[in-house]
Design a protein around this motif. Structure first.
Motif, PDB file in Angstrom:
ATOM      1  N   LEU A 123       8.460  -6.520  -8.017  1.00  0.00           N
ATOM      2  CA  LEU A 123       9.910  -6.750  -7.980  1.00  0.00           C
ATOM      3  C   LEU A 123      10.568  -5.903  -6.892  1.00  0.00           C
ATOM      4  N   ARG A 124      10.094  -4.688  -6.739  1.00  0.00           N
ATOM      5  CA  ARG A 124      10.682  -3.828  -5.701  1.00  0.00           C
ATOM      6  C   ARG A 124      10.438  -4.415  -4.319  1.00  0.00           C
ATOM      7  N   ALA A 125       9.279  -5.021  -4.123  1.00  0.00           N
ATOM      8  CA  ALA A 125       9.008  -5.660  -2.830  1.00  0.00           C
ATOM      9  C   ALA A 125       9.976  -6.814  -2.600  1.00  0.00           C
ATOM     10  N   THR A 140       0.843  -1.194   0.000  1.00  0.00           N
ATOM     11  CA  THR A 140       0.000   0.000   0.000  1.00  0.00           C
ATOM     12  C   THR A 140       0.876   1.242   0.000  1.00  0.00           C
ATOM     13  N   LEU A 141       0.570   2.150  -0.897  1.00  0.00           N
ATOM     14  CA  LEU A 141       1.330   3.402  -0.975  1.00  0.00           C
ATOM     15  C   LEU A 141       0.389   4.571  -0.784  1.00  0.00           C
ATOM     16  N   PRO A 142       0.807   5.580  -0.022  1.00  0.00           N
ATOM     17  CA  PRO A 142       0.001   6.795   0.007  1.00  0.00           C
ATOM     18  C   PRO A 142       0.231   7.567  -1.292  1.00  0.00           C
ATOM     19  N   LEU A 196      11.113  -0.886  -1.971  1.00  0.00           N
ATOM     20  CA  LEU A 196       9.863  -0.157  -2.169  1.00  0.00           C
ATOM     21  C   LEU A 196      10.101   1.319  -1.860  1.00  0.00           C
ATOM     22  N   PRO A 197       9.270   2.209  -2.399  1.00  0.00           N
ATOM     23  CA  PRO A 197       9.429   3.623  -2.042  1.00  0.00           C
ATOM     24  C   PRO A 197       9.440   3.787  -0.529  1.00  0.00           C
ATOM     25  N   ARG A 198      10.210   4.782  -0.056  1.00  0.00           N
ATOM     26  CA  ARG A 198      10.403   4.884   1.390  1.00  0.00           C
ATOM     27  C   ARG A 198       9.122   5.211   2.135  1.00  0.00           C
ATOM     28  N   GLY A 200       1.050  -8.234 -17.504  1.00  0.00           N
ATOM     29  CA  GLY A 200      -0.043  -7.354 -17.113  1.00  0.00           C
ATOM     30  C   GLY A 200       0.120  -6.019 -17.784  1.00  0.00           C
ATOM     31  N   GLU A 201      -0.958  -5.246 -17.784  1.00  0.00           N
ATOM     32  CA  GLU A 201      -0.917  -3.940 -18.419  1.00  0.00           C
ATOM     33  C   GLU A 201      -0.022  -2.993 -17.627  1.00  0.00           C
ATOM     34  N   SER A 202       0.330  -1.900 -18.273  1.00  0.00           N
ATOM     35  CA  SER A 202       1.108  -0.867 -17.599  1.00  0.00           C
ATOM     36  C   SER A 202       0.353  -0.373 -16.366  1.00  0.00           C
ATOM     37  N   GLY A 203       1.058  -0.288 -15.248  1.00  0.00           N
ATOM     38  CA  GLY A 203       0.430   0.225 -14.028  1.00  0.00           C
ATOM     39  C   GLY A 203      -0.234  -0.838 -13.172  1.00  0.00           C
ATOM     40  N   CYS A 204      -0.139  -2.113 -13.565  1.00  0.00           N
ATOM     41  CA  CYS A 204      -0.836  -3.138 -12.787  1.00  0.00           C
ATOM     42  C   CYS A 204      -0.014  -3.576 -11.579  1.00  0.00           C
ATOM     43  N   GLY A 205       1.228  -3.091 -11.453  1.00  0.00           N
ATOM     44  CA  GLY A 205       2.001  -3.378 -10.252  1.00  0.00           C
ATOM     45  C   GLY A 205       3.167  -4.332 -10.443  1.00  0.00           C
ATOM     46  N   LYS A 206       3.589  -4.537 -11.682  1.00  0.00           N
ATOM     47  CA  LYS A 206       4.674  -5.488 -11.934  1.00  0.00           C
ATOM     48  C   LYS A 206       5.981  -5.030 -11.299  1.00  0.00           C
ATOM     49  N   SER A 207       6.336  -3.767 -11.553  1.00  0.00           N
ATOM     50  CA  SER A 207       7.601  -3.271 -10.987  1.00  0.00           C
ATOM     51  C   SER A 207       7.524  -3.233  -9.466  1.00  0.00           C
ATOM     52  N   THR A 208       6.352  -2.885  -8.946  1.00  0.00           N
ATOM     53  CA  THR A 208       6.195  -2.841  -7.493  1.00  0.00           C
ATOM     54  C   THR A 208       6.448  -4.218  -6.879  1.00  0.00           C
ATOM     55  N   PRO A 241      -7.678   3.522 -11.473  1.00  0.00           N
ATOM     56  CA  PRO A 241      -6.559   4.112 -10.731  1.00  0.00           C
ATOM     57  C   PRO A 241      -6.358   3.372  -9.416  1.00  0.00           C
ATOM     58  N   ALA A 242      -5.094   3.298  -8.992  1.00  0.00           N
ATOM     59  CA  ALA A 242      -4.773   2.479  -7.824  1.00  0.00           C
ATOM     60  C   ALA A 242      -5.448   2.994  -6.550  1.00  0.00           C
ATOM     61  N   THR A 243      -5.822   4.284  -6.554  1.00  0.00           N
ATOM     62  CA  THR A 243      -6.453   4.827  -5.348  1.00  0.00           C
ATOM     63  C   THR A 243      -7.951   4.570  -5.303  1.00  0.00           C
TER      64      THR A 243
HETATM   65  N1  LIG Z   1       6.851   5.670  -5.952  1.00  0.00           N
HETATM   66  C1  LIG Z   1       5.522   5.551  -6.113  1.00  0.00           C
HETATM   67  N2  LIG Z   1       4.680   6.299  -5.357  1.00  0.00           N
HETATM   68  C2  LIG Z   1       3.343   6.204  -5.517  1.00  0.00           C
HETATM   69  N3  LIG Z   1       2.753   5.406  -6.400  1.00  0.00           N
HETATM   70  C3  LIG Z   1       3.519   4.634  -7.186  1.00  0.00           C
HETATM   71  C4  LIG Z   1       4.950   4.677  -7.080  1.00  0.00           C
HETATM   72  N4  LIG Z   1       5.456   3.823  -7.997  1.00  0.00           N
HETATM   73  C5  LIG Z   1       4.399   3.292  -8.642  1.00  0.00           C
HETATM   74  N5  LIG Z   1       3.234   3.767  -8.155  1.00  0.00           N
HETATM   75  C6  LIG Z   1       1.888   3.387  -8.603  1.00  0.00           C
HETATM   76  O1  LIG Z   1       1.785   1.997  -8.449  1.00  0.00           O
HETATM   77  C7  LIG Z   1       1.068   1.436  -9.524  1.00  0.00           C
HETATM   78  C8  LIG Z   1       1.846   0.295 -10.112  1.00  0.00           C
HETATM   79  O2  LIG Z   1       3.067   0.781 -10.639  1.00  0.00           O
HETATM   80  P1  LIG Z   1       4.168  -0.180 -11.254  1.00  0.00           P
HETATM   81  O3  LIG Z   1       5.339   0.657 -11.607  1.00  0.00           O
HETATM   82  O4  LIG Z   1       4.404  -1.305 -10.320  1.00  0.00           O
HETATM   83  O5  LIG Z   1       3.437  -0.683 -12.570  1.00  0.00           O
HETATM   84  P2  LIG Z   1       4.026  -1.581 -13.740  1.00  0.00           P
HETATM   85  O6  LIG Z   1       3.118  -2.733 -13.867  1.00  0.00           O
HETATM   86  O7  LIG Z   1       5.452  -1.870 -13.517  1.00  0.00           O
HETATM   87  O8  LIG Z   1       3.832  -0.630 -14.998  1.00  0.00           O
HETATM   88  P3  LIG Z   1       4.760  -0.506 -16.292  1.00  0.00           P
HETATM   89  O9  LIG Z   1       4.424  -1.640 -17.193  1.00  0.00           O
HETATM   90  O10 LIG Z   1       4.332   0.810 -16.867  1.00  0.00           O
HETATM   91  O11 LIG Z   1       6.171  -0.496 -15.842  1.00  0.00           O
HETATM   92  C9  LIG Z   1       0.754   2.551 -10.490  1.00  0.00           C
HETATM   93  O12 LIG Z   1      -0.592   2.928 -10.303  1.00  0.00           O
HETATM   94  C10 LIG Z   1       1.668   3.655 -10.064  1.00  0.00           C
HETATM   95  O13 LIG Z   1       1.033   4.880 -10.262  1.00  0.00           O
END
Ligand SMILES: Nc1ncnc2c1ncn2[C@@H]1O[C@H](COP(=O)(O)OP(=O)(O)OP(=O)(O)O)[C@@H](O)[C@H]1O
Ligand SMILES: [Mg+2]
Lengths: 337, 323
Positions: B52-54, B14-16, B59-61, B42-50, B271-273
C-alpha cells in the motif's frame, strides 16, 4: 482554560511560601554575624548588641522567621543592612536589567535553538546534523565566564566593534524610566540611536548567557522532531500529500516542541543563575551584581529579597510554561481536570 | 473489456535493513477491476502495508526506487512517486488511534487534505465534509468538525478516517487492516459501512487483511501474499472453497475462517533479509522437491479466472501436513 491557569497559579503559591521560610532559615544558619558586619571593625560589643536589638536579631529564630514571613506577605522586604534604603526599591531598580538580559537571551536561544534542532532533524545524520551536534556539545561544555572574556577580547578589544561593558554608553545617560527595560524605554523616548546603542551592549552578554540554553533547546527539538517523524500520523499526512518541509516545520514541530517548552521553563532557572556570573564580567547593573554585593557585605535582608524575587520570577515563568503547554496541546488542560 | 482501475505489475521493493538488503516485495502482480473490492491476505510481515505504501508513494525514505509498474487509470504512477494521484486514491490506515495528529482538530486535518486535492472553496469543503460525516454515521456531524482526535472513540476515529479517504472523491480506496485496532462489534459496523459506501459510490477498493472471515464477507477477489510474493489470486469464493497453493491450503486447513497465520506448522516466515532461494515457501512446504529450491515459480493461470505460483498445485497434500 481560565480554570486551568488559576489552578496553576494556586499550585505555585505554597512553593513560594516554602521558599520564603527556607531561605530565611538558610540565611541564618550559615556563618557570618550580620550585626557585627554592620557595626564595622572598630565596634564595641555594646554597639553590636545595640544593633542586634534594633534589627530584632536577638529574638528567637522562630519569632524572627514569623516576623519575616509577615513582612514579606505584606509586601515589606525590609531595609538593606548595608545602605539602609528599602530593599524592594533597590531591587526594583535592578530587576529590569536582569530580566531584560535573560529575556533577550531566552528568545535568542529559543528561536535559534528550535531552528537548529529542526534543520538538524531534517538532515538526520547528514553534515548539518553533525555540525549542530558539535555546536550543542560545545555550548554545554564551555564555561560562561571564559566565553564572556574571550568574546570581550575579540569583539571589544581586538576588533572594537561591540562595547566592552555596561548597558548603554555613558554619553547617553539613562533614558526616562518607564519600564526599566532600556530596549523599550529608549524607543518610548523616541531615541532610536540610544536603542541601537543599548542593543549593541546587549549582544555579547546575551550570547554568552544564551549559549548553554541554545544547545539544550537544539538538542531537545532535534530529538523531538525525529521522534515525531516516526509517528503513524506523519505517514498518514505524507499519504495526504504534505511536503517534507511543511510536514516537519508546521505539522510535526508542534508535537516536538511540547518537550522543548518544558525545557525552557527549567532553563530559566539556569539563565538567572548564569546571569550572576555574566553580569559581573560585563559590569551589568542587574540583580546578579546586587546579589554579589549583598553576599560580600553579609546583607541578609537584601539577599533574602533577591532570592524571593528570583523565586517569584521563576514561578511566574513556569506558570507561563504551563499555559503555553496547554495552548500547544489541547489534551493538557483536559487531563489536569 | 475495460482495463482494471489499478494494475500492479512485477512490483519489487527493496529496503536496506540490518546491514543487508531486504526484498520486501518481489514480482508482485495483481489488479483491482473497476467497481470491485480486491483483498490482499497474508501473514504479519509478508509485505501488505509495504504494498500500500508503494501505491501511495510513501515508502520509507531510505527505500530504493521500486521496480515494476503501478498503473492507475492506465498511467504508471510509480515514477513520479504518485505526487498527483494522492487525491484520487483514498487511504484508510490501520490504526485510527495513531493516524491523526493529536494536536490538531480532526476536521482541520481532513480539510487540509481537501485543500490540497479537492476542487472548491473552504466553505464548500466544510459542507461536503459534514455531509460525509453524516454518511459515515458520525454523531453530531457539525460539532465533529471542531473536535480534537482524543474527543472521539476508536470506532468514531475510524469513521473520520473513512470520511477523510472519501473526501476528495477518489475512484479507488486502499485500506490497511482498518478494523484490527477495534473491538469485534465496532469491526462489524465499520466493515458494513465500508461495503455500503463503496457499493453506493461505485468505488473500487484494495483491502488488506489477515482475517479470512473479513475477506469472505467483503472482497470479490483476493491475492494471497507469502513473504513478499503472490502465492495465488482469484475470485474470493473460489479460492476459499478450493485453495490451490499449498500455502493457502495449509492456512485454510488450520484456520478455516480466522487469522491467516501458520502457527503450529513447522518453520516460520523467513526474515526479509534472508529469503530462501527458489520458491520462498519451499522450506515449509510438504510438496517441496529439489527443484523448488532452485526455480522461482511464476503465477500460472488456472481455470476459473485464477492464477497460482506453484507448478505442483494439483497434487494432494499428505495427510500429515493438515493435522
Ligand atoms: N521502514 C521500514 N524499514 C525497514 N524494514 C521495514 C520497514 N517497514 C517494514 N519493514 C519490513 O518489511 C517487511 C514487511 O512489512 P509490512 O509492514 O509491509 O508487513 P505487513 O504484511 O503489513 O505486516 P502486518 O500484518 O504486521 O501489518 C517486514 O519484514 C518488515 O520488517
Ligand atoms: Mg501492515
Amino acid at each position: 482554560m481560565l480554570l486551568y491557569i488559576l489552578r496553576r497559579i494556586a499550585l505555585a503559591l505554597p512553593a513560594l511560601f516554602g521558599l520564603v521560610v527556607l531561605t530565611f532559615i538558610l540565611s541564618r544558619v550559615v556563618p557570618g554575624d550580620p550585626a557585627a558586619t554592620l557595626a564595622g571593625d572598630a565596634a564595641t560589643p555594646a554597639q553590636i548588641a545595640d544593633i542586634r536589638a534594633r534589627y530584632g536579631l536577638d529574638r528567637p529564630l522562630l519569632e524572627q522567621a514569623l516576623v519575616h514571613v509577615r513582612q514579606v506577605v505584606s509586601g515589606d522586604l525590609g531595609n538593606s543592612l548595608f545602605s539602609g534604603r528599602p530593599v524592594s526599591l533597590e531591587i526594583m531598580q535592578r530587576l529590569p536589567a536582569t530580566l531584560e538580559l535573560t529575556f533577550v537571551a531566552l528568545v535568542f536561544a529559543t528561536i535559534l535553538g528550535v531552528a537548529l534542532g529542526l534543520v538538524a532533524a531534517l538532515d538526520h545524520n547528514g553534515p548539518i546534523d553533525h555540525l549542530v551536534r558539535i555546536v550543542s556539545v560545545g555550548g554545554l561544555a564551555i564555561a560562561s565566564f571564559w566565553l564572556a572574556i574571550m568574546l570581550q577580547l575579540q569583539f571589544s578589544m581586538e576588533w572594537n566593534i561591540l562595547p566592552l561593558r555596561g548597558r548603554i554608553d555613558v554619553i547617553y545617560g539613562m533614558p526616562h524610566r518607564v519600564t526599566g527595560f532600556l530596549l523599550i524605554d529608549t524607543l518610548l523616548a523616541g531615541r532610536p540611536d540610544m536603542f541601537l546603542d543599548a542593543l549593541r551592549h546587549m549582544v555579547l552578554p546575551a550570547i554568552t548567557l544564551a549559549l548553554p540554553g541554545l544547545a539544550t533547546i537544539a538538542r531537545f527539538t532535534r530529538s523531538g522532531v525525529l521522534e515525531a517523524l516516526q509517528k503513524d500520523y506523519v505517514l498518514y499526512a505524507r499519504a495526504a500529500g504534505y511536503g517534507r518541509f511543511r510536514l516537519a516545520a508546521i505539522y510535526v514541530l508542534r508535537n516536538a516542541i511540547t518537550v522543548t517548552v518544558t525545557q525552557i521553563g527549567l532553563l530559566f532557572g539556569a539563565l538567572i543563575s548564569g546571569a550572576v556570573a555574566i553580569e559581573a564580567v560585563f559590569d551589568w547593573p542587574g540583580l546578579g551584581t546586587y546579589a554579589v554585593q549583598a553576599i560580600l557585605s553579609a546583607d541578609y535582608k537584601a539577599l533574602l529579597a533577591v532570592t524571593l524575587v528570583v523565586g517569584v520570577v521563576y514561578a511566574v515563568v513556569n506558570v507561563l510554561v504551563d499555559v503555553a503547554q496547554a495552548l500547544i496541546d489541547p489534551r493538557v488542560a483536559q487531563r489536569a481536570r | 473489456m475495460m482495463p482494471p482501475l489499478l494494475e500492479i505489475s512485477q512490483l519489487a521493493v527493496t529496503l536496506p535493513g540490518g546491514g543487508a538488503l531486504a526484498e520486501i516485495l518481489d514480482d508482485v502482480t495483481l489488479k483491482v477491476p473497476a467497481g470491485c473490492i480486491t483483498g490482499v491476505v497474508g501473514e504479519s510481515g509478508c509485505g501488505k502495508s509495504t504494498l500500500l505504501r508503494a501505491i501511495l508513494g510513501i515508502l520509507p525514505r531510505h527505500a530504493q526506487t521500486p521496480r515494476g509498474g503501478i498503473f492507475f487509470e492506465g498511467h504508471d504512477i510509480l515514477p513520479d512517486r504518485a505526487a498527483g494521484v494522492r487525491g484520487r486514491i483514498g487511504f484508510v490506515p490501520q490504526d485510527p488511534y495513531l493516524s491523526l495528529n493529536p494536536l490538531f482538530r480532526a476536521g482541520d486535518q481532513i480539510l487540509e487534505i481537501m485543500r490540497r486535492h479537492a476542487k472548491g472553496s473552504r466553505a464548500e469543503h466544510k459542507a461536503r465534509l459534514v455531509e460525509l460525516f453524516r454518511a459515515v454515521q458520525l454523531p453530531d456531524p457539525e460539532a465533529a468538525l471542531r473536535k480534537y482526535p482524543h474527543e472521539f472513540s476508536g470506532g468514531q476515529r475510524q469513521r473520520l478516517l473513512i470520511a477523510a479517504a472519501l473526501s476528495c472523491e477518489p475512484r479507488l480506496v486502499v485500506a490497511d487492516e482498518p478494523t484490527t485496532a477495534l473491538d469485534v462489534t465496532t469491526q462489524r459496523e465499520i466493515l458494513g459501512l465500508l461495503r455500503e459506501l463503496t457499493r453506493a459510490r461505485g468505488l473500487s477498493m484494495l483491502f488488506v487483511t489477515h482475517d479470512f472471515g473479513v475477506l469472505a464477507s467483503l472482497c470479490d477477489d483476493v491475492a494471497v501474499l507469502y513473504a513478499g510474493r503472490v502465492a495465488e489470486t482469484g475470485p474470493t469464493r473460489a479460492v476459499l472453497d478450493a485453495p490451490a497453493h499449498p500455502y493457502t491450503r495449509m492456512l485454510l486447513a488450520c484456520h478455516p475462517d480466522r487469522a491467516a497465520d501458520l502457527a503450529g506448522i513447522p518453520g516460520a516466515v523467513p526474515p526479509a533479509t534472508a529469503q530462501p532461494s527458489g520458491c520462498r515457501f519451499h522450506p515449509r512446504c510438504p510438496l517441496a522437491r529439489e527443484s523448488c529450491a532452485r526455480e522461482v515459480p511464476v503465477l500460472q493461470p488456472i481455470p476459473g479466472g485464477r492464477a497460482v505460483a506453484c507448478p505442483f498445485h494439483a497434487e494432494a497434500l499428505p495427510e500429515l501436513a493438515l493435522v
